[in-house]
Scaffold this motif. Structure first.
Motif: not given
Length: 65
Positions: A1-14
């Motif tokens: 599995m490859e997990i990707t987080i788009d840092k431009n969309k991420c709000t840091g909510c946790g």
């Protein structure tokens, strides 16, 4: 599995960190501008359960086989 987080969309909510079934393998870090963003600690621990994807309201997380 490859997990990707788009840092431009991420709000840091946790929410993704709390939903991770492998203990939190997703960490909240500050980027160079001081914005909190999610970061994957070790992608090889990912079970592919998609819990993080289901709780991410801004749609910042994607999983690929």
């Amino acid at each position: 599995m490859e997990i990707t987080i788009d840092k431009n969309k991420c709000t840091g909510c946790g929410a993704c960190r709390k939903a991770c079934l492998k203990g939190p393998k997703i960490f909240l870090l500050k980027d160079r501008n001081g914005k909190k963003v999610a970061e994957v600690g070790n992608p090889s621990y990912c079970l592919g359960c998609r819990m993080c994807v289901s709780v991410c309201k801004p749609g910042a997380i994607t999983l690929k086989n």
